[in-house]
Scaffold this motif. Sequence first.
Motif, PDB file in Angstrom:
ATOM      1  N   ASN A  10       2.789  -2.977  10.047  1.00 52.77           N
ATOM      2  CA  ASN A  10       1.957  -1.789  10.042  1.00 52.77           C
ATOM      3  C   ASN A  10       2.753  -0.490   9.961  1.00 52.77           C
ATOM      4  O   ASN A  10       2.184   0.581  10.015  1.00 52.77           O
ATOM      5  N   GLN A  11       4.055  -0.595   9.846  1.00 50.88           N
ATOM      6  CA  GLN A  11       4.863   0.605   9.891  1.00 50.88           C
ATOM      7  C   GLN A  11       4.901   1.285   8.532  1.00 50.88           C
ATOM      8  O   GLN A  11       5.012   0.622   7.495  1.00 50.88           O
ATOM      9  N   PHE A  12       4.809   2.613   8.577  1.00 50.50           N
ATOM     10  CA  PHE A  12       4.955   3.424   7.381  1.00 50.50           C
ATOM     11  C   PHE A  12       6.443   3.668   7.132  1.00 50.50           C
ATOM     12  O   PHE A  12       7.198   3.939   8.051  1.00 50.50           O
TER      13      PHE A  12
ATOM     14  N   TYR B  71       1.764  12.178   0.500  1.00 46.21           N
ATOM     15  CA  TYR B  71       1.420  13.248   1.418  1.00 46.21           C
ATOM     16  C   TYR B  71       2.015  14.544   0.895  1.00 46.21           C
ATOM     17  O   TYR B  71       3.089  14.563   0.300  1.00 46.21           O
TER      18      TYR B  71
ATOM     19  N   PHE C 127       8.651   6.300   4.975  1.00 44.67           N
ATOM     20  CA  PHE C 127       8.541   7.536   4.213  1.00 44.67           C
ATOM     21  C   PHE C 127       9.785   7.766   3.367  1.00 44.67           C
ATOM     22  O   PHE C 127      10.901   7.428   3.765  1.00 44.67           O
ATOM     23  N   GLY C 128       9.583   8.373   2.198  1.00 42.72           N
ATOM     24  CA  GLY C 128      10.690   8.871   1.412  1.00 42.72           C
ATOM     25  C   GLY C 128      11.197  10.180   2.000  1.00 42.72           C
ATOM     26  O   GLY C 128      10.652  10.696   2.978  1.00 42.72           O
ATOM     27  N   THR C 129      12.229  10.743   1.380  1.00 37.91           N
ATOM     28  CA  THR C 129      12.862  11.957   1.899  1.00 37.91           C
ATOM     29  C   THR C 129      12.199  13.224   1.403  1.00 37.91           C
ATOM     30  O   THR C 129      12.530  14.308   1.854  1.00 37.91           O
TER      31      THR C 129
ATOM     32  N   PRO D 288       2.147  16.864   7.526  1.00 40.12           N
ATOM     33  CA  PRO D 288       1.788  16.329   6.207  1.00 40.12           C
ATOM     34  C   PRO D 288       0.288  16.102   6.091  1.00 40.12           C
ATOM     35  O   PRO D 288      -0.370  15.724   7.054  1.00 40.12           O
TER      36      PRO D 288
ATOM     37  N   LEU E 210       1.180   5.645  -0.369  1.00 36.35           N
ATOM     38  CA  LEU E 210       0.464   6.896  -0.150  1.00 36.35           C
ATOM     39  C   LEU E 210       1.352   8.066  -0.539  1.00 36.35           C
ATOM     40  O   LEU E 210       2.581   7.985  -0.507  1.00 36.35           O
TER      41      LEU E 210
ATOM     42  N   ILE F 175       3.597   0.908   3.003  1.00 36.20           N
ATOM     43  CA  ILE F 175       3.283   0.053   4.144  1.00 36.20           C
ATOM     44  C   ILE F 175       3.556  -1.397   3.770  1.00 36.20           C
ATOM     45  O   ILE F 175       3.160  -1.857   2.698  1.00 36.20           O
TER      46      ILE F 175
ATOM     47  N   TYR G 149       0.860  -1.180   0.000  1.00 34.89           N
ATOM     48  CA  TYR G 149       0.000   0.000   0.000  1.00 34.89           C
ATOM     49  C   TYR G 149       0.892   1.223   0.000  1.00 34.89           C
ATOM     50  O   TYR G 149       1.882   1.263   0.736  1.00 34.89           O
TER      51      TYR G 149
ATOM     52  N   PHE H 111      -2.610  14.017   3.924  1.00 32.01           N
ATOM     53  CA  PHE H 111      -2.823  12.893   3.021  1.00 32.01           C
ATOM     54  C   PHE H 111      -3.391  13.380   1.698  1.00 32.01           C
ATOM     55  O   PHE H 111      -4.313  14.201   1.662  1.00 32.01           O
TER      56      PHE H 111
ATOM     57  N   PHE I 127       5.791  13.829   0.006  1.00 24.69           N
ATOM     58  CA  PHE I 127       6.403  12.602   0.516  1.00 24.69           C
ATOM     59  C   PHE I 127       5.623  11.400   0.005  1.00 24.69           C
ATOM     60  O   PHE I 127       4.394  11.399   0.048  1.00 24.69           O
TER      61      PHE I 127
END
Lengths: 112, 113
Positions: free
Chosen positions: A98-100, A36, A102-104, A44, A34, A93, A32, A46, A89
């Motif tokens: 369950n941890q997101f 932001y 993130f990109g930089t 951020p 996303l 997942i 999954y 969504f 960003f």
Amino acid sequence: DQQVKQNSPSLSVQEGRISILNCDYTNSMFDYFLWYKKYPAEGPTFLISISSIKDKNEDGRFTVFLNKSAKHLSLHIVPSQPGDSAVYFCAAILSTGNQFYFGTGTSLTVIP
Amino acid sequence: EAEVAQSPRYKITEKSQAVAFWCDPISGHATLYWYRQILGQGPELLVQFQDESVVDDSQLPKDRFSAERLKGVDSTLKIQPAELGDSAMYLCASSLFSGVTQYFGPGTRLLVL
């Protein structure tokens, strides 16, 4: 170890043109994704998401494309507006957790 | 529209002092997250709560950071003592349950002098 990468720290686009923001990932267990948007001094917000069972999701001016074989996703904004200027960003997942991740971030500037 | 609330929005402190941040998630959201974001980087998860229980605090510097969500609603993140390297944006997010879209608060920008 950065599992989600945004290799372009910044992007400038003329108003009315298309903005394409890219994101690459390394873990095939992500299922999954996303996007932001973040304005300075704010949290951020969504924007749009996509499940790994799809290759495209569209919401108004925003479309996210997913290429699982290339482990690549992109966000298209058409037409770009000055209010779109922000840091974008991508996040992913894991299907097993369950941890997101993130990109930089990519800082988009839309020039009027 | 329901929002995640955070306070304070800005905090300036001297190193070795204690600081605390507060977060009130969207009503009904069982999962709460604290992130730290350094300029030019993506948010880094510090701690994740499911209701009142910690489910992931592997990246939380436990020698100086603590977090609690006693009644499974609002949460507090504390740093004691603060160090210069703690200067960052501290973000709180919540989601209905784990693994779905997270909604972020406005963040607390911390400056340690």
